[in-house]
Design a protein around this motif. Sequence first.
Motif, PDB file in Angstrom:
ATOM      1  N   ILE A   1       9.399   9.929  -7.079  1.00  0.00           N
ATOM      2  CA  ILE A   1       9.178   8.967  -5.990  1.00  0.00           C
ATOM      3  C   ILE A   1      10.283   9.100  -4.954  1.00  0.00           C
ATOM      4  CG2 ILE A   1       9.117   6.507  -5.421  1.00  0.00           C
ATOM      5  CD1 ILE A   1       7.694   6.064  -8.099  1.00  0.00           C
TER       6      ILE A   1
ATOM      7  N   THR B   1       3.619  10.081  -9.566  1.00  0.00           N
ATOM      8  CA  THR B   1       3.037  10.268 -10.895  1.00  0.00           C
ATOM      9  C   THR B   1       2.357  11.629 -11.003  1.00  0.00           C
ATOM     10  OG1 THR B   1       2.690   7.894 -11.100  1.00  0.00           O
ATOM     11  CG2 THR B   1       1.426   9.303 -12.585  1.00  0.00           C
TER      12      THR B   1
ATOM     13  N   VAL C   1       0.842  -1.200   0.000  1.00  0.00           N
ATOM     14  CA  VAL C   1       0.000   0.000   0.000  1.00  0.00           C
ATOM     15  C   VAL C   1       0.878   1.251   0.000  1.00  0.00           C
ATOM     16  CG1 VAL C   1      -1.624   1.323   1.413  1.00  0.00           C
ATOM     17  CG2 VAL C   1      -1.999  -1.107   1.037  1.00  0.00           C
ATOM     18  N   LEU C   2       1.955   1.233   0.768  1.00  0.00           N
ATOM     19  CA  LEU C   2       2.870   2.364   0.802  1.00  0.00           C
ATOM     20  C   LEU C   2       3.523   2.588  -0.559  1.00  0.00           C
ATOM     21  CD1 LEU C   2       4.262   4.490   2.622  1.00  0.00           C
ATOM     22  CD2 LEU C   2       6.029   2.782   3.038  1.00  0.00           C
TER      23      LEU C   2
ATOM     24  N   VAL D   1       2.375   1.704  -3.541  1.00  0.00           N
ATOM     25  CA  VAL D   1       1.374   2.192  -4.500  1.00  0.00           C
ATOM     26  C   VAL D   1       1.061   3.658  -4.249  1.00  0.00           C
ATOM     27  CG1 VAL D   1      -1.053   1.958  -5.188  1.00  0.00           C
ATOM     28  CG2 VAL D   1       0.390  -0.060  -4.999  1.00  0.00           C
ATOM     29  N   SER D   2       0.965   4.049  -2.995  1.00  0.00           N
ATOM     30  CA  SER D   2       0.685   5.466  -2.705  1.00  0.00           C
ATOM     31  C   SER D   2       1.858   6.346  -3.120  1.00  0.00           C
ATOM     32  CB  SER D   2       0.342   5.657  -1.230  1.00  0.00           C
ATOM     33  OG  SER D   2       1.453   5.345  -0.420  1.00  0.00           O
ATOM     34  N   MET D   3       3.096   5.886  -2.899  1.00  0.00           N
ATOM     35  CA  MET D   3       4.256   6.679  -3.328  1.00  0.00           C
ATOM     36  C   MET D   3       4.306   6.781  -4.850  1.00  0.00           C
ATOM     37  SD  MET D   3       7.170   5.360  -0.664  1.00  0.00           S
ATOM     38  CE  MET D   3       8.487   6.014  -1.621  1.00  0.00           C
ATOM     39  N   TRP D   4       3.988   5.700  -5.547  1.00  0.00           N
ATOM     40  CA  TRP D   4       3.969   5.739  -6.998  1.00  0.00           C
ATOM     41  C   TRP D   4       2.882   6.705  -7.494  1.00  0.00           C
ATOM     42  CZ3 TRP D   4       0.168   4.150 -10.511  1.00  0.00           C
ATOM     43  CH2 TRP D   4       0.585   4.139 -11.845  1.00  0.00           C
ATOM     44  N   SER D   5       1.715   6.687  -6.859  1.00  0.00           N
ATOM     45  CA  SER D   5       0.620   7.565  -7.282  1.00  0.00           C
ATOM     46  C   SER D   5       0.981   9.032  -7.087  1.00  0.00           C
ATOM     47  CB  SER D   5      -0.649   7.251  -6.491  1.00  0.00           C
ATOM     48  OG  SER D   5      -1.034   5.930  -6.682  1.00  0.00           O
ATOM     49  N   VAL D   6       1.518   9.364  -5.934  1.00  0.00           N
ATOM     50  CA  VAL D   6       1.895  10.757  -5.669  1.00  0.00           C
ATOM     51  C   VAL D   6       3.043  11.171  -6.586  1.00  0.00           C
ATOM     52  CG1 VAL D   6       2.870  12.294  -3.914  1.00  0.00           C
ATOM     53  CG2 VAL D   6       1.022  10.749  -3.321  1.00  0.00           C
TER      54      VAL D   6
ATOM     55  N   ARG E   1       9.821  10.235  -1.127  1.00  0.00           N
ATOM     56  CA  ARG E   1      10.285   9.372  -0.045  1.00  0.00           C
ATOM     57  C   ARG E   1      11.227  10.117   0.883  1.00  0.00           C
ATOM     58  NH1 ARG E   1      14.581   6.964   1.582  1.00  0.00           N
ATOM     59  NH2 ARG E   1      15.783   7.634  -0.198  1.00  0.00           N
TER      60      ARG E   1
END
Length: 112
Positions: free
Chosen positions: A104, A73, A63-64, A66-71, A108
Amino acid sequence: LEFIMVVAGIGTSVNAGVVRIFRLLKIMRVLRIVRVVHSFRGLRILILSIGHSLQHGVWALLVLAVSMWSVGTVFTLVYVDISHGDQLVDPTLVEHWGSLVKSIYAFRSYFW
């Protein structure tokens, strides 16, 4: 039991005291095995608990990620929109948000 007595040099004609000692030793060995198996129950519970915790930890990391990838993007798309204009782009924007991997990593680094 007779084999052990023969090997020990006691012979087959043994009084009841020696037989009782061998029986007592056999009982003590069985009790020791029961005690070890009893302690393995706690070890088994511990290993199962660690396994379930790892399972939940993997889902949390997914979940972490996917959220980092979404933000990342979203920030990369915003950078692309800004950079395609006729304006001069700040070099720090290129350094931090120039690609998806950079976005990303920058995202991070703000939290860790």
